[in-house]
Design a protein around this motif. Structure first.
Motif, PDB file in Angstrom:
ATOM      1  N   VAL A 217       0.827  -1.205   0.000  1.00  0.00           N
ATOM      2  CA  VAL A 217       0.000   0.000   0.000  1.00  0.00           C
ATOM      3  C   VAL A 217       0.868   1.265   0.000  1.00  0.00           C
ATOM      4  CG1 VAL A 217      -1.660   1.339   1.342  1.00  0.00           C
ATOM      5  CG2 VAL A 217      -1.960  -1.124   1.098  1.00  0.00           C
ATOM      6  N   ILE A 218       1.823   1.351   0.913  1.00  0.00           N
ATOM      7  CA  ILE A 218       2.628   2.572   1.025  1.00  0.00           C
ATOM      8  C   ILE A 218       3.466   2.780  -0.233  1.00  0.00           C
ATOM      9  CG2 ILE A 218       4.517   3.684   2.278  1.00  0.00           C
ATOM     10  CD1 ILE A 218       3.481   2.335   4.820  1.00  0.00           C
ATOM     11  N   GLY A 219       4.211   1.760  -0.635  1.00  0.00           N
ATOM     12  CA  GLY A 219       5.085   1.898  -1.791  1.00  0.00           C
ATOM     13  C   GLY A 219       4.327   2.216  -3.061  1.00  0.00           C
ATOM     14  N   GLY A 252      -0.517  -0.564 -12.733  1.00  0.00           N
ATOM     15  CA  GLY A 252       0.390  -0.122 -13.786  1.00  0.00           C
ATOM     16  C   GLY A 252       1.600   0.618 -13.269  1.00  0.00           C
ATOM     17  N   LEU A 253       2.098   0.207 -12.099  1.00  0.00           N
ATOM     18  CA  LEU A 253       3.219   0.886 -11.454  1.00  0.00           C
ATOM     19  C   LEU A 253       4.457   0.006 -11.458  1.00  0.00           C
ATOM     20  CD1 LEU A 253       1.209   2.211  -8.376  1.00  0.00           C
ATOM     21  CD2 LEU A 253       1.833   3.522 -10.424  1.00  0.00           C
ATOM     22  N   THR A 254       5.608   0.644 -11.248  1.00  0.00           N
ATOM     23  CA  THR A 254       6.876  -0.076 -11.231  1.00  0.00           C
ATOM     24  C   THR A 254       7.676   0.311 -10.003  1.00  0.00           C
ATOM     25  OG1 THR A 254       6.946  -0.133 -13.656  1.00  0.00           O
ATOM     26  CG2 THR A 254       9.005  -0.549 -12.494  1.00  0.00           C
ATOM     27  N   ALA A 255       8.221  -0.678  -9.309  1.00  0.00           N
ATOM     28  CA  ALA A 255       9.115  -0.451  -8.169  1.00  0.00           C
ATOM     29  C   ALA A 255       9.977  -1.696  -8.012  1.00  0.00           C
ATOM     30  CB  ALA A 255       8.327  -0.170  -6.890  1.00  0.00           C
ATOM     31  N   SER A 256      11.049  -1.572  -7.261  1.00  0.00           N
ATOM     32  CA  SER A 256      11.910  -2.711  -6.960  1.00  0.00           C
ATOM     33  C   SER A 256      11.375  -3.414  -5.715  1.00  0.00           C
ATOM     34  CB  SER A 256      13.347  -2.225  -6.725  1.00  0.00           C
ATOM     35  OG  SER A 256      14.173  -3.294  -6.312  1.00  0.00           O
TER      36      SER A 256
END
Length: 345
Positions: A217-219, A252-256
């Motif tokens: 949720v946060i990220g 549709g998001l991107t993170a490590s």
């Protein structure tokens, strides 16, 4: 080899004859390394865990057991004649693991569930009813029980998507779709602590770590609110990591996204650590991990980096933050939670 430490492991130590000659699969909420001892009694042992700390601990031992970490057991060639499942805290997670693991058993395989009485082990007969015509309490001691049955009903193929929960949350003009697997924090809705944090976010730049990301949720919300941020999300729990990946994908998001036991596997140079850290380990209250994380945070932060932490008001993290950072400002609070924001030198 490890000695029995937890009450459940001490119960198993009384019943080692059950594992003699078995092709044994072990999974669930394992509290210590005693399961490595089972490799001396079974014909073969495969240990499967969603707990990255436990997986790393196993790597330190010289053992013939095959040790695996993940959110889903997928070894198609594996066929076992016994399963030992350590009862998870959440009943839904126990159901998930049974549905995932039982298709890897041979017909007539032995199914064993072990756990503390206060942790739901007494519901084991109901959990096994769909797979076993009969099951019995094989032993009980130290307020723990060992329940056994025989797989006599062919389990359905496991479909991971059937175990996902979905909900939406809105923050300002942004709406986030959250996807979570059983037993993961924030699986059923936004908790009040995380809401306080998200509604009072200070300006953030650069590399930002969502520590103990849960369902992401946060990220994910940080990615939505500030697309230029370099967001990283880590957790000790493989189910949480997969939930975070699913949440990112759904929006549709991107993170490590990667596993880490608190900050141990996090590369240094983080500009901001943002966290609603857990204070339970299984059935037990456990503050030490967060206290140690606070003390370790300055070494992971870049110059003038910050720790943004929300916690229940009764948790005494202030002395650790003052020791690590020199200050412990509260930038927002409500009846139950406080939001702290402090900076490294």
């Amino acid at each position: 080899m490890p000695t029995a430490q937890s009450p459940v492991s001490q119960l198993l130590e009384r019943n080692l004859a059950l594992f003699a000659g078995k092709q044994l699969l072990v999974a669930g909420s394992i509290d210590d390394d005693y399961v490595l001892e089972l490799a001396h009694h079974a014909a073969s042992v495969t240990l499967f865990t969603s707990d990255y700390h436990r997986y790393q601990a196993w790597q330190q031992h010289d053992t013939s057991a095959l040790c695996l970490f993940g959110h889903e057991f997928v070894q198609q060639e594996a066929r076992f004649d016994a399963l030992l499942l350590f009862m998870p805290k959440a009943k839904s997670e126990a159901q998930y693991w049974l549905a995932n693991l039982l298709p890897h058993l041979l017909p007539g395989a032995q199914i064993l569930l072990a756990g503390e009485n206060r942790g739901g082990i007494n519901s084991a007969p109901k959990l096994l009813a769909a797979y076993c015509s009969q099951c019995h309490k094989l032993d009980s001691a130290r307020r723990c029980s060992l329940i056994g049955g025989q797989l006599d009903t062919e389990p359905a193929p496991f479909v991971a998507s059937q175990w996902q929960s979905h909900y939406q949350l809105t923050l300002g003009d942004e709406t986030l779709r959250v996807v979570a697997l059983p037993g993961v924090f924030s699986a059923d809705g936004l908790d009040d602590g995380t809401r306080l944090l998200l509604e009072n976010l200070p300006p953030l730049t650069g590399r930002v770590l969502d520590l103990g990301c849960g369902a992401g949720v946060i990220g994910a919300m940080l990615c939505k609110l500030s697309p230029k941020l370099q967001v990283e999300m880590c957790d000790i729990n493989a189910l949480a990591l997969e939930s975070a990946r699913l949440t990112l994908q759904a929006n549709g998001l991107t993170a490590s996204v990667y596993p880490s036991d608190m900050l141990l596997s996090v590369p240094p140079g983080v500009n901001h650590i943002v966290t609603n850290p857990p204070f339970h380990a299984g059935l037990n209250t456990h503050y030490a991990a967060t206290e140690q994380m606070i003390l370790a945070a300055p070494a992971k932060l870049a110059k003038k980096g910050s720790l943004l932490l929300v916690a229940n008001s009764f948790l005494q993290y202030q002395p650790f933050m003052e020791r690590a950072f020199g200050t412990c400002p509260v930038i927002a609070e409500n009846r139950k939670f406080k939001l702290y924001h402090t900076f490294s030198a």
